[in-house]
Scaffold this motif. Structure first.
Motif, PDB file in Angstrom:
ATOM      1  N   LYS A  10       0.832  -1.203   0.000  1.00 17.00           N
ATOM      2  CA  LYS A  10       0.000   0.000   0.000  1.00 17.00           C
ATOM      3  C   LYS A  10       0.868   1.255   0.000  1.00 17.00           C
ATOM      4  N   ALA A 148      -8.826   5.123  -1.330  1.00 15.12           N
ATOM      5  CA  ALA A 148      -9.018   4.347  -0.101  1.00 15.12           C
ATOM      6  C   ALA A 148      -8.414   2.949  -0.248  1.00 15.12           C
ATOM      7  N   GLU A 149      -8.537   2.356  -1.432  1.00 14.11           N
ATOM      8  CA  GLU A 149      -7.992   1.017  -1.668  1.00 14.11           C
ATOM      9  C   GLU A 149      -6.464   1.008  -1.708  1.00 14.11           C
ATOM     10  N   GLU A 153      -2.127   2.584   5.950  1.00 13.32           N
ATOM     11  CA  GLU A 153      -2.624   3.206   7.175  1.00 13.32           C
ATOM     12  C   GLU A 153      -1.891   4.521   7.411  1.00 13.32           C
ATOM     13  N   ARG A 172     -12.531  10.949   3.326  1.00 14.69           N
ATOM     14  CA  ARG A 172     -12.516  11.015   4.802  1.00 14.69           C
ATOM     15  C   ARG A 172     -13.510  10.033   5.392  1.00 14.69           C
ATOM     16  N   LEU A 174     -14.498   7.253   4.059  1.00 10.11           N
ATOM     17  CA  LEU A 174     -14.023   5.883   3.836  1.00 10.11           C
ATOM     18  C   LEU A 174     -12.802   5.548   4.686  1.00 10.11           C
ATOM     19  N   ARG A 175     -11.904   6.540   4.848  1.00 12.49           N
ATOM     20  CA  ARG A 175     -10.630   6.294   5.521  1.00 12.49           C
ATOM     21  C   ARG A 175     -10.284   7.455   6.469  1.00 12.49           C
ATOM     22  N   ASP A 177      -8.416   7.557   8.854  1.00  7.64           N
ATOM     23  CA  ASP A 177      -7.016   7.523   9.311  1.00  7.64           C
ATOM     24  C   ASP A 177      -6.075   8.321   8.421  1.00  7.64           C
ATOM     25  N   LEU A 178      -6.497   8.663   7.229  1.00  6.13           N
ATOM     26  CA  LEU A 178      -5.590   9.278   6.263  1.00  6.13           C
ATOM     27  C   LEU A 178      -5.379  10.764   6.537  1.00  6.13           C
TER      28      LEU A 178
END
Length: 479
Positions: A10, A148-149, A153, A172, A174-175, A177-178
């Motif tokens: 990732k 997101a995919e 992390e 935001r 969807l993820r 943590d980003l």
């Protein structure tokens, strides 16, 4: 198709933009030819190094691109096509992309931020607009899901421009943590103009960008306008806690100076000099035939210069490169035709057997642009409104003898270059004609000194540094 690599593959740094660093053409034999692009984002991603685990997410823009996506089965494109960069291209439905890109991004958002509407008749926000808006949402959602995919992390994501104003909020969700940044390469409209948009659409655009941890702009003026729109549409304060930043993209001096002295540029310089005449002065402009670039008024100002100052006849040539832009939109085709008409009219009225007042080229040729930069005595940059305008920064860097700069106060570059430019109101043709006369009349020593100061200011934040500064500001690393 979802990304197939595991967590170890990732990306730690991601960039998202409509146009990517590579495009494909289908050859006659059915094979694909990859062509790599340049620019600030390409330089920036290269600067962070291959070990940073970066991925660029972009849209497929034509049949060749779509074929390449199918060949890659929706995953990363072959590294040999992309110069080693990891690129994921999205095969968004062609009709959805067209409605999002031409229908909303280029025919609504671009017009709002550049304040281009003829308001007695436009805009019209009707059922057709709402249908196209749904495509703009779907296009942004496709980017959010792909990012997101692909993201590791806590990864850093830099989302680019008005095409993707909704993507930060969608990502935001969807993820969470980003670390998400959004950069606007255009101006930002003041509240009274921004609120031409339907109230719910205006709010959705603002809250879309406010989904980012950091929203960045090319100048303080555009950042202030964004804040003002947030306060006017959403209420006082920035409720999301989004930080606002400014990064004034500069010219890449090393690349430009090296490229400007290659053989093909020298050949075009010789051809241009023959067109212009050996001892004549030059007023140079290089633009896309974009409505905001104000090419027609620039030509009218040059015509007024020749009328009011007949001493310049036979002694100066306006070298105008107006490269086609968005010719799939009728208003752009009409504008391109008007540029040609006015140039022809000036040449018919003032030209002589040995002197063509306007040398107009409409076929895009980067080497010829650099040749014109080197020959420039005066650079004319008079946009109605422009996020930055790199031409204003590039010509002083490349000009052989130094050039004077006639610059619109509505260009973002004015914030950095205004002190050493001849500043104009882009609507004031007579004022622009006077500025052209003053610029042409500047003594050579002063012109060279001004040009050096312009070049120094223009290269203060070259593309790679511009990108890394955004990344550092987003991740909390020192610049």
């Amino acid at each position: 198709m979802a990304s197939t690599h595991d967590a170890a593959d990732k990306a730690q740094v991601l960039v998202a933009s409509n146009r990517g660093p590579v495009s494909y053409q289908v050859r006659e034999d059915g094979s694909l030819h990859a062509r790599r692009g340049g620019g600030g984002l390409v330089s920036g991603l290269s600067a962070i190094g291959s070990d940073a685990g970066s991925v660029w997410v972009c849209a497929a823009l034509g049949d060749g691109d779509r074929a390449a996506v199918r060949r890659a089965e929706g995953g990363l494109l072959p590294a040999g096509d992309t110069g080693g960069q990891r690129v994921r291209m999205l095969d968004i439905d062609a009709a959805v992309h067209t409605e999002a890109y031409n229908g909303i991004a280029n025919s609504v958002l671009w017009f709002v931020h550049h304040m281009l509407y003829q308001t007695p008749l436009e805009p019209v926000f009707d059922a057709e607009f709402r249908r196209q808006w749904a495509s703009y949402e779907a296009y942004n959602q496709a980017f959010a899901e792909a990012l997101a995919e692909e993201a590791a992390e806590g990864a850093a994501v830099l989302i680019q421009d008005y095409h993707l104003a909704l993507a930060p909020r969608m990502l935001r969700r969807l993820r969470p943590d980003l670390r998400i940044g959004h950069f606007s390469h255009t101006p930002w409209a003041p509240p009274d103009y921004f609120r031409l948009l339907p109230d719910d659409i205006a709010a959705e655009l603002l809250t879309g960008i406010l989904g980012a941890d950091r929203a960045a702009f090319l100048t303080e003026r555009w950042a202030d306008a964004f804040r003002d729109c947030c306060h006017a549409v959403l209420g006082p304060g920035i409720p999301s806690g989004t930080r606002i930043g400014v990064h004034g993209l500069g010219a890449d001096a090393d690349f430009l100076r090296a490229r400007a002295h290659e053989e093909d540029v020298a050949e075009r310089m010789a051809a241009l000099r023959e067109e212009i005449g050996a001892d004549r002065r030059t007023i140079v402009r290089v633009d896309r035939t974009e409505l905001s670039k104000n090419i027609v008024r620039g030509l009218l100002a040059y015509r007024e210069l020749l009328e009011d100052h007949p001493e310049w006849r036979e002694r100066v040539v306006h070298v105008a490169f107006a490269y086609p832009s968005r010719q799939d939109l009728a208003v752009y085709r009409d504008y391109t035709a008007e540029v040609q008409r006015v140039a022809d009219e000036i040449n018919e009225r003032y030209g002589t057997p040995g002197w063509t007042p306007v040398v107009l080229h409409v076929k895009d040729d980067f080497a010829r642009s650099l040749a014109a930069y080197r020959l420039a005595d005066v650079a004319l940059v008079n946009p109605i409104r422009d996020g930055m305008n790199l031409v204003a920064k590039e010509v002083p860097v490349v000009s052989d003898a130094g050039c004077a700069l006639v610059l619109s106060r509505e260009a973002g570059a004015y914030e950095e270059l205004g002190a050493d430019a001849f500043t104009v109101n882009p609507y004031d043709i007579s004022g622009t004609a006077r500025a052209l006369h003053e610029a042409l009349s500047l003594p050579a020593e002063e012109r060279a000194a001004r040009s050096k100061r312009l070049a120094d200011a223009a290269t203060a934040l070259p593309p790679a540094r511009w990108f890394l500064d955004q990344l550092d500001a987003l991740t909390g690393q020192p610049s």
